[in-house]
Design a protein around this motif. Sequence first.
Motif, mmCIF file in Angstrom:
data_model
loop_
_atom_site.group_PDB
_atom_site.id
_atom_site.type_symbol
_atom_site.label_atom_id
_atom_site.label_comp_id
_atom_site.label_asym_id
_atom_site.label_seq_id
_atom_site.Cartn_x
_atom_site.Cartn_y
_atom_site.Cartn_z
ATOM 1 N N PHE A 3 0.833 -1.207 0.000
ATOM 2 C CA PHE A 3 0.000 0.000 0.000
ATOM 3 C C PHE A 3 0.865 1.255 0.000
ATOM 4 O O PHE A 3 0.622 2.196 -0.758
ATOM 5 C CB PHE A 3 -0.921 -0.043 1.225
ATOM 6 C CG PHE A 3 -1.281 1.300 1.796
ATOM 7 C CD1 PHE A 3 -2.168 2.124 1.130
ATOM 8 C CD2 PHE A 3 -0.756 1.728 2.997
ATOM 9 C CE1 PHE A 3 -2.515 3.362 1.659
ATOM 10 C CE2 PHE A 3 -1.102 2.954 3.530
ATOM 11 C CZ PHE A 3 -1.983 3.776 2.858
ATOM 12 N N GLU A 4 1.898 1.277 0.823
ATOM 13 C CA GLU A 4 2.747 2.455 0.925
ATOM 14 C C GLU A 4 3.537 2.696 -0.359
ATOM 15 O O GLU A 4 3.794 3.844 -0.731
ATOM 16 C CB GLU A 4 3.696 2.333 2.115
ATOM 17 C CG GLU A 4 3.022 2.472 3.455
ATOM 18 C CD GLU A 4 2.383 1.172 3.939
ATOM 19 O OE1 GLU A 4 2.495 0.145 3.233
ATOM 20 O OE2 GLU A 4 1.764 1.187 5.008
ATOM 21 N N GLU A 5 3.920 1.623 -1.044
ATOM 22 C CA GLU A 5 4.624 1.799 -2.314
ATOM 23 C C GLU A 5 3.683 2.388 -3.368
ATOM 24 O O GLU A 5 4.061 3.287 -4.129
ATOM 25 C CB GLU A 5 5.204 0.478 -2.813
ATOM 26 C CG GLU A 5 6.034 0.641 -4.070
ATOM 27 C CD GLU A 5 6.617 -0.655 -4.585
ATOM 28 O OE1 GLU A 5 7.297 -0.595 -5.623
ATOM 29 O OE2 GLU A 5 6.398 -1.731 -3.973
ATOM 30 N N LYS A 6 2.457 1.904 -3.404
ATOM 31 C CA LYS A 6 1.469 2.464 -4.343
ATOM 32 C C LYS A 6 1.229 3.939 -4.045
ATOM 33 O O LYS A 6 1.139 4.761 -4.955
ATOM 34 C CB LYS A 6 0.152 1.697 -4.242
ATOM 35 C CG LYS A 6 0.219 0.292 -4.780
ATOM 36 C CD LYS A 6 -1.107 -0.418 -4.578
ATOM 37 C CE LYS A 6 -1.023 -1.870 -4.998
ATOM 38 N NZ LYS A 6 -2.262 -2.593 -4.716
ATOM 39 N N GLU A 79 9.663 1.729 8.541
ATOM 40 C CA GLU A 79 11.058 2.152 8.408
ATOM 41 C C GLU A 79 11.318 2.773 7.033
ATOM 42 O O GLU A 79 11.992 3.799 6.913
ATOM 43 C CB GLU A 79 11.993 0.958 8.635
ATOM 44 C CG GLU A 79 13.451 1.320 8.705
ATOM 45 C CD GLU A 79 13.823 2.169 9.908
ATOM 46 O OE1 GLU A 79 14.882 2.799 9.859
ATOM 47 O OE2 GLU A 79 13.052 2.212 10.897
ATOM 48 N N ILE A 80 10.769 2.172 5.990
ATOM 49 C CA ILE A 80 10.908 2.733 4.644
ATOM 50 C C ILE A 80 10.236 4.098 4.583
ATOM 51 O O ILE A 80 10.789 5.052 4.011
ATOM 52 C CB ILE A 80 10.326 1.775 3.583
ATOM 53 C CG1 ILE A 80 11.253 0.568 3.421
ATOM 54 C CG2 ILE A 80 10.104 2.485 2.258
ATOM 55 C CD1 ILE A 80 10.699 -0.537 2.540
ATOM 56 N N GLY A 81 9.069 4.223 5.173
ATOM 57 C CA GLY A 81 8.379 5.504 5.201
ATOM 58 C C GLY A 81 9.192 6.571 5.911
ATOM 59 O O GLY A 81 9.296 7.711 5.442
ATOM 60 N N ARG A 82 9.794 6.194 7.021
ATOM 61 C CA ARG A 82 10.611 7.142 7.788
ATOM 62 C C ARG A 82 11.829 7.597 6.985
ATOM 63 O O ARG A 82 12.115 8.791 6.903
ATOM 64 C CB ARG A 82 11.058 6.502 9.101
ATOM 65 C CG ARG A 82 11.776 7.456 10.040
ATOM 66 C CD ARG A 82 12.250 6.750 11.304
ATOM 67 N NE ARG A 82 13.258 5.744 11.033
ATOM 68 C CZ ARG A 82 14.548 6.012 10.790
ATOM 69 N NH1 ARG A 82 14.964 7.255 10.763
ATOM 70 N NH2 ARG A 82 15.409 5.045 10.579
ATOM 71 N N LEU A 83 12.525 6.653 6.359
ATOM 72 C CA LEU A 83 13.704 7.013 5.579
ATOM 73 C C LEU A 83 13.333 7.871 4.365
ATOM 74 O O LEU A 83 14.029 8.842 4.048
ATOM 75 C CB LEU A 83 14.443 5.752 5.138
ATOM 76 C CG LEU A 83 15.137 4.970 6.251
ATOM 77 C CD1 LEU A 83 15.672 3.640 5.728
ATOM 78 C CD2 LEU A 83 16.254 5.792 6.870
ATOM 79 N N GLY A 84 12.256 7.528 3.691
ATOM 80 C CA GLY A 84 11.805 8.328 2.551
ATOM 81 C C GLY A 84 11.414 9.735 2.973
ATOM 82 O O GLY A 84 11.698 10.711 2.270
ATOM 83 N N ASP A 85 10.753 9.842 4.125
ATOM 84 C CA ASP A 85 10.367 11.160 4.636
ATOM 85 C C ASP A 85 11.595 12.006 4.960
ATOM 86 O O ASP A 85 11.597 13.218 4.731
ATOM 87 C CB ASP A 85 9.481 11.027 5.866
ATOM 88 C CG ASP A 85 8.092 10.519 5.535
ATOM 89 O OD1 ASP A 85 7.706 10.548 4.341
ATOM 90 O OD2 ASP A 85 7.388 10.077 6.475
#
Length: 140
Positions: A3-6, A79-85
Motif C-alpha cells: 500500500f505504501e509503495e502504491k 522504516e521505509i516511510g521514515r527514511l523516505g520522509d
Amino acid sequence: MAFEEKRAWALAVIASVGYAVYAVVVLSRAAGRSLVDVSYADALLWTTGLGIVAGIVSGIWFGVAARNDGLQSDERDREIGRLGDHVGQSFVVIGGMSAMVLAVLEASHFWIANVLYLCFVLSAVLGSAAKIALYRRGTL
C-alpha cells in the motif's frame, strides 16, 4: 505491491503532474514578458491545493483497497516511510533556506514563491522515489 509503495508512486506522479501544469500555465502567460510580471499566484494556489486533495484522495483509495485485501503495514513499511520522509524533508529545508536567501537579497516575490514550490515538489518526488527504491531493493 505494498500500500505504501502504491501511495509513493501516486504522490510522485501527482506532484510531478501538478508542477508541470503550473509551469505550462505560467510560461504560457509570459508570452515574451519577464516572468516576474506574470500573474502566477492563482495557478500556484490551485495546483498546490488540487495536489493536496489528490494526495489525500489517493491515500484514502489505496488505504481502503489495502484494508479490503487484508494488508497491513509492518515494521519494514514504517522504516521505509521514515527514511523516505527524511529524504523529502531535506528539500523542504533547502527550499526554506533558499527562500530566506532570496528574501534577504530582496528578490521578487515570484522567485521566492517559485523556489518554495519547486522544493516542495522535489521533496514529494524525491521522498517518494527513495521509498520506491527501498521497496524495490528489498532490504534496508
